[in-house]
Motif scaffolding. Structure first.
Motif, mmCIF file in Angstrom:
data_model
loop_
_atom_site.group_PDB
_atom_site.id
_atom_site.type_symbol
_atom_site.label_atom_id
_atom_site.label_comp_id
_atom_site.label_asym_id
_atom_site.label_seq_id
_atom_site.Cartn_x
_atom_site.Cartn_y
_atom_site.Cartn_z
ATOM 1 N N LEU A 32 0.879 -1.170 -0.143
ATOM 2 C CA LEU A 32 0.040 0.176 -0.036
ATOM 3 C C LEU A 32 0.804 1.248 -0.090
ATOM 4 C CD1 LEU A 32 -2.631 -1.139 2.379
ATOM 5 C CD2 LEU A 32 -2.780 -1.020 -0.069
ATOM 6 N N ASP A 33 0.249 2.228 -0.453
ATOM 7 C CA ASP A 33 0.893 3.760 -0.386
ATOM 8 C C ASP A 33 1.442 4.160 1.128
ATOM 9 O OD1 ASP A 33 0.388 4.253 -2.876
ATOM 10 O OD2 ASP A 33 -1.343 5.799 -2.440
ATOM 11 N N ASN A 34 2.308 4.955 0.874
ATOM 12 C CA ASN A 34 2.801 5.631 2.160
ATOM 13 C C ASN A 34 1.671 6.535 2.577
ATOM 14 O OD1 ASN A 34 4.915 4.624 0.999
ATOM 15 N ND2 ASN A 34 6.111 6.748 1.185
ATOM 16 N N ILE A 35 1.600 6.645 3.948
ATOM 17 C CA ILE A 35 0.538 7.564 4.905
ATOM 18 C C ILE A 35 1.265 8.894 4.637
ATOM 19 C CG2 ILE A 35 -0.681 8.041 6.745
ATOM 20 C CD1 ILE A 35 -1.244 5.119 7.148
ATOM 21 N N VAL A 36 2.317 8.792 5.455
ATOM 22 C CA VAL A 36 2.980 10.178 5.443
ATOM 23 C C VAL A 36 4.214 10.455 4.190
ATOM 24 C CG1 VAL A 36 2.547 10.417 7.879
ATOM 25 C CG2 VAL A 36 4.742 9.619 7.160
ATOM 26 N N LYS A 37 4.714 11.587 3.833
ATOM 27 C CA LYS A 37 5.668 11.912 3.159
ATOM 28 C C LYS A 37 7.092 11.526 3.789
ATOM 29 C CE LYS A 37 3.355 14.697 -0.182
ATOM 30 N NZ LYS A 37 2.233 15.368 0.636
ATOM 31 N N ILE A 38 7.906 10.825 3.208
ATOM 32 C CA ILE A 38 9.219 10.777 3.531
ATOM 33 C C ILE A 38 9.984 12.231 3.955
ATOM 34 C CG2 ILE A 38 11.697 9.778 2.911
ATOM 35 C CD1 ILE A 38 10.157 7.533 1.869
ATOM 36 N N GLU A 39 9.785 13.143 2.968
ATOM 37 C CA GLU A 39 10.342 14.412 3.012
ATOM 38 C C GLU A 39 9.994 14.967 4.198
ATOM 39 O OE1 GLU A 39 8.895 13.016 0.022
ATOM 40 O OE2 GLU A 39 7.908 14.929 -0.586
ATOM 41 N N GLU A 40 8.548 14.947 4.941
ATOM 42 C CA GLU A 40 8.344 15.506 5.942
ATOM 43 C C GLU A 40 8.803 14.652 7.413
ATOM 44 O OE1 GLU A 40 3.714 16.033 4.344
ATOM 45 O OE2 GLU A 40 4.016 14.194 5.555
ATOM 46 N N ILE A 41 9.254 13.331 7.097
ATOM 47 C CA ILE A 41 10.076 12.831 8.439
ATOM 48 C C ILE A 41 11.327 13.475 8.579
ATOM 49 C CG2 ILE A 41 10.835 10.751 9.067
ATOM 50 C CD1 ILE A 41 8.705 9.236 7.308
ATOM 51 N N ILE A 42 11.784 13.592 7.349
ATOM 52 C CA ILE A 42 13.319 14.338 7.361
ATOM 53 C C ILE A 42 13.280 15.972 7.865
ATOM 54 C CG2 ILE A 42 15.231 14.813 5.924
ATOM 55 C CD1 ILE A 42 14.462 12.437 4.106
ATOM 56 N N GLN A 43 12.226 16.396 7.367
ATOM 57 C CA GLN A 43 12.067 17.760 7.900
ATOM 58 C C GLN A 43 11.916 17.664 9.343
ATOM 59 O OE1 GLN A 43 8.275 19.746 7.248
ATOM 60 N NE2 GLN A 43 9.326 20.834 5.715
ATOM 61 N N LEU A 44 11.151 16.982 9.878
ATOM 62 C CA LEU A 44 10.818 16.810 11.427
ATOM 63 C C LEU A 44 12.060 16.701 11.941
ATOM 64 C CD1 LEU A 44 9.026 16.908 13.840
ATOM 65 C CD2 LEU A 44 8.419 14.624 13.517
ATOM 66 N N LYS A 45 12.563 15.938 11.636
ATOM 67 C CA LYS A 45 14.228 15.706 12.261
ATOM 68 C C LYS A 45 14.937 16.743 12.136
ATOM 69 C CE LYS A 45 16.480 11.934 11.013
ATOM 70 N NZ LYS A 45 16.979 10.730 10.968
ATOM 71 N N GLN A 46 14.851 17.593 11.324
ATOM 72 C CA GLN A 46 15.769 18.736 11.015
ATOM 73 C C GLN A 46 15.348 19.803 12.034
ATOM 74 O OE1 GLN A 46 15.436 19.413 6.750
ATOM 75 N NE2 GLN A 46 17.233 18.399 6.493
ATOM 76 N N LEU A 47 14.049 19.827 12.082
ATOM 77 C CA LEU A 47 13.568 20.906 12.997
ATOM 78 C C LEU A 47 13.678 20.497 14.611
ATOM 79 C CD1 LEU A 47 9.654 21.456 11.784
ATOM 80 C CD2 LEU A 47 11.555 23.337 12.094
ATOM 81 N N LEU A 48 13.691 19.193 14.804
ATOM 82 C CA LEU A 48 13.842 18.828 16.159
ATOM 83 C C LEU A 48 15.342 19.129 16.349
ATOM 84 C CD1 LEU A 48 11.776 15.555 16.286
ATOM 85 C CD2 LEU A 48 11.403 17.696 17.781
ATOM 86 N N SER A 49 16.225 19.339 15.561
ATOM 87 C CA SER A 49 17.755 19.470 15.755
ATOM 88 C C SER A 49 17.961 20.972 16.013
ATOM 89 C CB SER A 49 18.618 18.754 14.657
ATOM 90 O OG SER A 49 18.373 19.472 13.492
#
Ligand code: PEP
Ligand code: CO
Length: 415
Positions: A32-49
């Protein structure tokens, strides 16, 4: 065996699905398709840093039934309004910080339980473990692995709704007025003085999703292997629940392989040296923005434990963000109803904030169980007839949630 499947060789307490159909269901989920986008996962990690304040909130257990557009819109708007309160404060204090809003939303369907069984009407039945595993109705408690397909579909639907609401929201004074819900008048006044022109709309409307990583058959099936890296595409952030936060747990073995940011729930029963091992296992490269330590320790023990934990983290030079969950360490029963006192929740946050300030820790977070409707599940100590209050609108399937007015008061005071 592929890395992402190796959790099976580790300890999984009470894995509900030892079903013969499980592989067939997993194969379906894997296509099945992704629910969330991989770019958003990476973006969240960047923001958290970055220097940030993390607001993570939502229901203890989401349910399949409460997933219509209107319900999700209320939840989203409430999360954004809470973010706005913090953003406005930051602007007034002339600080530059990222406010990161993370919902317990679009997949928070699996619940760890202390007891496998309970007695209802003199009958022993399985406990409710979240809609992805069984049903709240006492006649439908049998574990059903096909619920995983439903959980995927509903999680995806909620995520789409959220995106749609975000893209179509009218950001004006009317939007602010829903805040009218607060009981706190001086705060309400302050809120209406917010100059929305000063607020960056894109930042304000941004949000991420999260859920507990519990049901590993599901998590494994929603893990995608891209350019040599694994991403759990069912949510942005996964957390390790307190019950599975022990060396050798299957959940840790799974989580150490995925790129998503990871929350770790910590109670005072954990040895600090074990916590250090667990963090290093999940984040061997000491990546910034990867680990959110969610402290869920009762008011008696939080001071001592948190100080020792901070010292150990600093000694090992480990990158983490400290967040406080003031609710799970402060649950009690009043008139046999599971509840939490707002005063105790506030005391917990205050203690947490004081310690972080003492150690000059700037980035921090708060993790709350909330409802965007006016439930009566948590309580103020000043309420005299507590039983009557709790019986008014007690509708949670799992833990007691803060009502919107309680949530807003807490956020306004402490973040
Ligand atoms: C929860 O967040 O709903 C929960 C079960 O928390 P914990 O793992 O900290 O007990
Ligand atoms: Co809970």
């Amino acid at each position: 065996m592929e890395k992402i499947k190796q959790w099976k060789n580790f300890e999984f307490k009470n894995n509900p699905f030892e079903d013969k159909n499980i592989e067939q269901i997993k194969n379906k989920l894997k296509c099945l398709d992704n629910i969330v986008k991989i770019e958003e996962i990476i973006q969240l990690k960047q923001l958290l840093s970055s220097e940030c304040l993390v607001l993570q909130m939502g229901e203890c257990a989401e349910t399949f039934n409460f997933s219509d557009y209107k319900y999700i819109k209320n939840k989203y708007e409430f999360l954004i309004q809470c973010g706005l309160i913090i953003q406005n404060k930051i602007i007034n204090e002339n600080k530059v910080m990222n406010i990161i809003k993370i919902g317990r939303i679009a997949g928070q369907f699996a619940k760890p339980r202390s007891d496998e069984k309970e007695i209802v009407d003199n009958k022993e039945i399985l406990t409710y473990k979240g809609d992805i595993i069984n049903h709240i109705n006492i006649n439908k408690r049998k574990y059903n692995p096909y619920n995983m397909i439903k959980a995927y579909n509903i999680g995806k639907k909620i995520y789409k709704y959220l995106q749609n609401i975000k893209n179509n929201i009218t950001f004006d004074n009317k939007f602010l007025q829903t805040i009218n819900k607060s009981k706190n008048n001086s705060f309400k006044k302050k809120f209406f003085q917010i100059d929305i022109n000063k607020i960056d709309k894109n930042k304000l409307l941004n949000f991420y999703t999260s859920k507990e990583s519990l049901l590993l058959d599901f998590e494994e099936s929603l893990t995608r292997h891209i350019n040599g890296l694994y991403y759990n595409v069912s949510t942005h952030l996964l957390w390790l629940g307190n019950k599975n936060c022990f060396i050798g747990s299957s959940q840790i073995e799974y989580l150490k392989n995925v790129e998503n940011p990871i929350g770790i729930k910590i109670s005072e029963t954990k040895k600090i040296e074990d916590i250090i091992v667990i963090i290093k296992t999940i984040n061997p490269n000491n990546e910034k923005g990867k680990i959110l330590l969610i402290i869920r320790i009762n008011n008696e023990n939080i001071n001592q434990y948190l100080k020792e934990l901070i010292l150990a983290i600093q000694k090992h030079n480990i990158n983490v963000i400290f967040s406080v969950d003031p609710m799970h360490g402060n649950t009690e029963k009043i008139a046999n109803i599971k509840t939490r006192k707002v005063e105790k929740i506030e005391e917990n946050i205050l203690k947490f904030m004081e310690i972080l300030n003492k150690y000059n820790i700037i980035s921090k977070g708060i993790h709350l169980e909330t409802s965007s409707s006016f439930v009566s599940e948590c309580i103020y100590d000043e309420i005299l007839d507590k039983k009557k209050f709790l019986q008014k609108r007690y509708i949670t399937y799992c833990d007691p949630r803060l009502s919107p007015d309680m949530t807003i008061d807490i956020i306004n005071k402490y973040l």
